[in-house]
Enzyme design. Structure first.
Site, PDB file in Angstrom:
ATOM      1  N   MET A   1       1.074  -1.223   0.043  1.00 52.70           N
ATOM      2  CA  MET A   1       0.058   0.096   0.075  1.00 52.70           C
ATOM      3  C   MET A   1       1.001   1.259  -0.083  1.00 52.70           C
ATOM      4  O   MET A   1       0.285   2.142   0.197  1.00 52.70           O
ATOM      5  CB  MET A   1      -0.766  -0.026   1.304  1.00 52.70           C
ATOM      6  CG  MET A   1      -1.742  -1.257   1.232  1.00 52.70           C
ATOM      7  SD  MET A   1      -3.443  -0.970   2.288  1.00 52.70           S
ATOM      8  CE  MET A   1      -3.006  -0.560   3.506  1.00 52.70           C
ATOM      9  N   GLY A   2       2.085   1.064  -0.175  1.00 56.38           N
ATOM     10  CA  GLY A   2       3.267   1.964  -0.480  1.00 56.38           C
ATOM     11  C   GLY A   2       3.661   2.387   0.953  1.00 56.38           C
ATOM     12  O   GLY A   2       3.388   1.766   1.866  1.00 56.38           O
TER      13      GLY A   2
ATOM     14  N   LEU B   1       6.542   3.009   1.811  1.00 57.48           N
ATOM     15  CA  LEU B   1       7.573   1.739   1.858  1.00 57.48           C
ATOM     16  C   LEU B   1       8.566   2.141   2.765  1.00 57.48           C
ATOM     17  O   LEU B   1       9.101   3.372   2.693  1.00 57.48           O
ATOM     18  CB  LEU B   1       7.998   1.652   0.353  1.00 57.48           C
ATOM     19  CG  LEU B   1       7.200   1.260  -0.857  1.00 57.48           C
ATOM     20  CD1 LEU B   1       8.102   1.159  -2.064  1.00 57.48           C
ATOM     21  CD2 LEU B   1       6.265   0.274  -0.563  1.00 57.48           C
ATOM     22  N   HIS B   2       8.980   1.407   3.500  1.00 58.79           N
ATOM     23  CA  HIS B   2      10.136   1.392   4.505  1.00 58.79           C
ATOM     24  C   HIS B   2      11.148   0.210   4.134  1.00 58.79           C
ATOM     25  O   HIS B   2      10.780  -0.647   3.307  1.00 58.79           O
ATOM     26  CB  HIS B   2       9.391   1.309   5.957  1.00 58.79           C
ATOM     27  CG  HIS B   2       8.517   0.342   6.111  1.00 58.79           C
ATOM     28  ND1 HIS B   2       9.065  -1.173   5.987  1.00 58.79           N
ATOM     29  CD2 HIS B   2       7.145   0.258   6.472  1.00 58.79           C
ATOM     30  CE1 HIS B   2       7.786  -1.844   6.528  1.00 58.79           C
ATOM     31  NE2 HIS B   2       6.604  -1.095   6.607  1.00 58.79           N
TER      32      HIS B   2
ATOM     33  N   HIS C   1       9.588  -3.326   3.545  1.00 56.46           N
ATOM     34  CA  HIS C   1       9.174  -3.367   1.988  1.00 56.46           C
ATOM     35  C   HIS C   1      10.530  -3.781   1.261  1.00 56.46           C
ATOM     36  O   HIS C   1      10.322  -4.555   0.283  1.00 56.46           O
ATOM     37  CB  HIS C   1       8.297  -2.136   1.465  1.00 56.46           C
ATOM     38  CG  HIS C   1       6.918  -2.098   2.241  1.00 56.46           C
ATOM     39  ND1 HIS C   1       6.728  -1.003   2.937  1.00 56.46           N
ATOM     40  CD2 HIS C   1       5.811  -2.632   1.806  1.00 56.46           C
ATOM     41  CE1 HIS C   1       5.693  -1.045   3.480  1.00 56.46           C
ATOM     42  NE2 HIS C   1       5.120  -2.091   2.973  1.00 56.46           N
TER      43      HIS C   1
ATOM     44  N   GLN D   1     -10.381  -2.381   2.294  1.00 61.55           N
ATOM     45  CA  GLN D   1      -9.844  -3.231   3.331  1.00 61.55           C
ATOM     46  C   GLN D   1      -9.720  -2.318   4.563  1.00 61.55           C
ATOM     47  O   GLN D   1      -9.530  -2.485   5.688  1.00 61.55           O
ATOM     48  CB  GLN D   1      -8.439  -3.685   3.129  1.00 61.55           C
ATOM     49  CG  GLN D   1      -7.267  -3.067   3.068  1.00 61.55           C
ATOM     50  CD  GLN D   1      -6.074  -3.674   2.536  1.00 61.55           C
ATOM     51  OE1 GLN D   1      -5.899  -4.042   1.313  1.00 61.55           O
ATOM     52  NE2 GLN D   1      -5.236  -3.960   3.446  1.00 61.55           N
TER      53      GLN D   1
ATOM     54  N   GLY E   1       4.766 -10.161   3.670  1.00 61.41           N
ATOM     55  CA  GLY E   1       5.913 -10.018   4.883  1.00 61.41           C
ATOM     56  C   GLY E   1       4.830 -11.002   6.065  1.00 61.41           C
ATOM     57  O   GLY E   1       3.719 -10.864   6.069  1.00 61.41           O
TER      58      GLY E   1
ATOM     59  N   GLN F   1      -2.874 -12.370   7.761  1.00 66.61           N
ATOM     60  CA  GLN F   1      -3.026 -12.052   6.095  1.00 66.61           C
ATOM     61  C   GLN F   1      -2.196 -13.174   5.400  1.00 66.61           C
ATOM     62  O   GLN F   1      -2.780 -13.632   4.264  1.00 66.61           O
ATOM     63  CB  GLN F   1      -2.263 -10.614   5.862  1.00 66.61           C
ATOM     64  CG  GLN F   1      -2.610 -10.348   4.416  1.00 66.61           C
ATOM     65  CD  GLN F   1      -1.840  -8.983   4.222  1.00 66.61           C
ATOM     66  OE1 GLN F   1      -2.742  -8.119   4.214  1.00 66.61           O
ATOM     67  NE2 GLN F   1      -0.680  -8.654   3.968  1.00 66.61           N
TER      68      GLN F   1
HETATM   69  O1  PAF Z   1      -0.444  -5.733   3.421  1.00 68.19           O
HETATM   70  C1  PAF Z   1      -0.491  -4.914   2.627  1.00 68.19           C
HETATM   71  O2  PAF Z   1       0.225  -3.861   2.657  1.00 68.19           O
HETATM   72  C2  PAF Z   1      -1.900  -4.938   1.999  1.00 68.19           C
HETATM   73  O3  PAF Z   1      -2.867  -5.551   2.836  1.00 68.19           O
HETATM   74  C3  PAF Z   1      -2.000  -5.538   0.624  1.00 68.19           C
HETATM   75  C4  PAF Z   1      -1.397  -7.084   0.799  1.00 68.19           C
HETATM   76  C5  PAF Z   1      -0.973  -4.787  -0.276  1.00 68.19           C
HETATM   77  C6  PAF Z   1      -3.472  -5.524   0.005  1.00 68.19           C
HETATM   78  O4  PAF Z   1      -3.815  -4.394   0.055  1.00 68.19           O
END
Ligand code: PAF
Length: 280
Positions: free
Chosen positions: A27-28, A30-31, A34, A61, A147, A153
């Site tokens: 979802m951007g 980023l660190h 990621h 979500q 991750g 998830q």
């Molecule tokens: O883990 C995330 O950042 C989000 O849940 C994902 C998997 C990108 C789905 O939007």
């Protein structure tokens, strides 16, 4: 590095890839966590393959009272980090591109998505499954990297991939932490200095429970109390849940016999942090 904003352009880009396509959905904001996922994807893709990072703050979500509008979106910095870590392309669609007018199909997993975050964030995994299935379908990825910090998830996506026969290999990468143990998360930027100072309590509590487990403690209730007691030492921390669950089915357990995971969500102020630890 290519920036793709439409589904059609992403499909065309994918069609030209000759080696394996490795997807890193994000979802951007980023660190380094990621960054580690993207570097891992680069290794998995090899020289011939393609690393495709998706950056999409997925509205489905987020619950109505959650942080969708204030979720950080530092796109220029994200592009820089993704490039430095070896990404070949970024798919960065608008919400309208992913969910056009009249969108009405969602994916619901009915077992592993129910407890823990599923109970505290109704609809969250429905949104995750729906967007991840769309991203897998659009990119036709051979491998997708997620991750382990998002333990549930990972389990929910694995179940969806199995149940719906999605032709992708899932790869789950270790959590990256700050030196004091705090798991890296885009939401850590919300923490005030005082909250940030107390945030390592999540990891500390898990490690104390692991220690008790290593010394022979097998009662889930007692392990849970150990975690609770440790969290209570941080006055700014408020427990959302502490779950001790079967590692595979996520069913609650009374006695740890098979691999189990302690998963927890804790509020520091209004920021909700999660972490987990596998007992084995
Ligand atoms: O883990 C995330 O950042 C989000 O849940 C994902 C998997 C990108 C789905 O939007």
């Amino acid at each position: 590095m290519k920036i793709l904003t439409t589904i059609a352009a992403t499909r065309r880009y994918r069609a030209k890839c000759t080696g394996p396509v490795v997807l890193v959905p994000t979802m951007g904001a980023l660190h380094a966590g990621h960054g580690a996922l993207i570097q891992r994807a680069r290794k998995l893709a090899g020289k011939r393959g393609t690393v495709l990072v998706t950056i999409f703050v997925n509205p489905t979500q987020f619950g109505p009272k959650e942080d969708l509008s204030r979720y950080p979106r530092p796109f220029a910095a994200d592009v820089k980090l993704a490039r430095a870590c070896g990404a070949d392309a970024i798919f960065h669609p608008t919400p309208g591109e992913m969910y056009p007018e009249g969108f009405s199909t969602f994916v619901d997993e009915h077992t592993v998505s129910l407890p823990l975050c599923g109970a505290s964030r109704p609809g969250h995994f429905r949104g995750v499954c729906t967007v991840v299935l769309k991203l897998l379908t659009i990119t036709q990825a051979d491998v997708a990297v997620f991750g382990r910090k998002d333990f549930q998830q990972c389990r929910v996506i694995a179940r969806m991939v199995r149940d719906l026969d999605i032709p992708v290999r899932l790869d789950f990468a270790e959590t990256v932490r700050e030196p004091d143990g705090l798991a890296l998360s885009s939401r850590n930027t919300y923490l005030s200095p005082a909250e940030r100072a107390q945030a390592p309590v999540l990891r500390r509590a898990l490690l104390i429970a692991q220690d008790a487990f290593a010394k022979g403690e097998r009662s889930a209730a007692r392990l849970r109390r150990i975690v609770e007691k440790q969290i209570a030492t941080s006055p700014l921390a408020r427990v959302d849940y502490i779950g001790i669950v079967d590692d595979d089915t996520l069913a609650p357990i009374r006695t740890v016999k098979n691999p189990a995971t302690i998963a927890l969500a804790v509020f520091l102020g209004t920021t909700r942090l999660i972490d987990n630890l596998q007992l084995r």
